[in-house]
Design an enzyme around this catalytic site. Sequence first.
Site, PDB file in Angstrom:
ATOM      1  CG  ASP A  10      -2.865   3.437   6.925  1.00 47.39           C
ATOM      2  OD1 ASP A  10      -2.927   2.834   5.843  1.00 47.39           O
ATOM      3  OD2 ASP A  10      -3.633   4.366   7.239  1.00 47.39           O
ATOM      4  CD  GLN A  21      -1.315  12.332  -5.976  1.00 48.02           C
ATOM      5  OE1 GLN A  21      -1.514  12.849  -7.066  1.00 48.02           O
ATOM      6  NE2 GLN A  21      -2.009  11.291  -5.553  1.00 48.02           N
ATOM      7  CB  SER A  45       5.096   5.262   4.236  1.00 42.02           C
ATOM      8  OG  SER A  45       5.542   6.271   5.103  1.00 42.02           O
ATOM      9  CG  HIS A  62      -0.562   6.158   4.669  1.00 44.76           C
ATOM     10  ND1 HIS A  62      -1.946   6.166   4.728  1.00 44.76           N
ATOM     11  CD2 HIS A  62      -0.152   7.029   5.632  1.00 44.76           C
ATOM     12  CE1 HIS A  62      -2.348   6.973   5.677  1.00 44.76           C
ATOM     13  NE2 HIS A  62      -1.273   7.513   6.251  1.00 44.76           N
ATOM     14  CG  ASN A  78      -1.806   1.202   1.313  1.00 44.50           C
ATOM     15  OD1 ASN A  78      -2.432   1.562   0.318  1.00 44.50           O
ATOM     16  ND2 ASN A  78      -1.902   1.842   2.472  1.00 44.50           N
TER      17      ASN A  78
HETATM   18  C1  GAR Z   1      -2.401   8.897  -3.142  1.00 39.42           C
HETATM   19  O1  GAR Z   1      -1.900  10.137  -2.770  1.00 39.42           O
HETATM   20  C2  GAR Z   1      -2.199   7.887  -2.040  1.00 39.42           C
HETATM   21  O2  GAR Z   1      -1.076   8.162  -1.254  1.00 39.42           O
HETATM   22  C3  GAR Z   1      -3.464   8.040  -1.243  1.00 39.42           C
HETATM   23  O3  GAR Z   1      -4.454   8.242  -2.196  1.00 39.42           O
HETATM   24  C4  GAR Z   1      -3.922   8.952  -3.290  1.00 39.42           C
HETATM   25  C5  GAR Z   1      -4.400   8.312  -4.575  1.00 39.42           C
HETATM   26  O4  GAR Z   1      -4.061   9.077  -5.673  1.00 39.42           O
HETATM   27  N1  GAR Z   1      -3.698   6.851  -0.481  1.00 39.42           N
HETATM   28  C6  GAR Z   1      -4.265   6.864   0.715  1.00 39.42           C
HETATM   29  O5  GAR Z   1      -4.649   7.873   1.255  1.00 39.42           O
HETATM   30  C7  GAR Z   1      -4.430   5.499   1.377  1.00 39.42           C
HETATM   31  N2  GAR Z   1      -4.816   5.635   2.723  1.00 39.42           N
HETATM   32  P1  GAR Z   1      -4.137   8.486  -7.143  1.00 39.42           P
HETATM   33  O6  GAR Z   1      -5.524   7.886  -7.319  1.00 39.42           O
HETATM   34  O7  GAR Z   1      -3.965   9.689  -8.022  1.00 39.42           O
HETATM   35  O8  GAR Z   1      -3.040   7.480  -7.296  1.00 39.42           O
END
Ligand code: GAR
Length: 220
Positions: free
Chosen positions: A152, A178, A143, A116, A114
């Site tokens: 998590d 991101q 992470s 996070h 995953n």
């Molecule tokens: C990402 O920033 C990821 O880290 C987060 O969701 C986003 C998805 O973006 N994940 C979480 O929050 C998990 N708890 P994306 O759809 O553009 O890849």
Amino acid sequence: MKADQPALPKILVLASGSGTNFQALLDASRGRDFPGQIVALGCNQPKAFALERAAQANVETFVVNHKEFGSREEFDAALMAHILRYNPDLIVLAGFMRILTTDFVRAFRGKLVNIHPSLLPKYTGLNTHQRALDAGDAVHGVSIHFVTEELDGGPVIAQAEVTVTAEDTCETLAEKVQQKEHLLYPIVVRWFCEGRIQLGDEQVLFDGQAIETPMRLTDN
Ligand code: GAR
């Protein structure tokens, strides 16, 4: 691929939203020497933009809409049935915003990773960027961890940091994080496919050795 070469490890991605991390993995997997193949994308949201990205790339998709199930257990059982059709070596959660049941997590132990958006163990759960801002953190980040029963809380494989400035807002911080995510996830998936990382008893093994601290992405 030549006939006598073994098939590449199969990667299945689960996403709920935009799918920019899925896109980064798709782009990386198109490189000639990438050691894995993305075999399918699964979504719990029928309108997730990630599905469009998969269609563009001719990647198979399936949707398991959580709203059609009465319980987490039923949803996870349906999700698992779809996943098993592909017999993946690795399941990549890429913005998959569902909490998975213990049975699901155990079934795929060591094959489930995953991403996070925080420097775990800080800020498990939601709203990580706002919480980092509210706390006045100078450093924030992302992470990638093996998924275990604890939300998590599984052993962290790798992290990348971003500097938080006085001008940062939740949006600018999310953007910075991101950018790191899109660099880091393909690296970790590559390591996994190359057999370099494994889940040990309670720690990450890198090249067979338990790591004391997560691997760090150091480029800036
Ligand atoms: C990402 O920033 C990821 O880290 C987060 O969701 C986003 C998805 O973006 N994940 C979480 O929050 C998990 N708890 P994306 O759809 O553009 O890849």
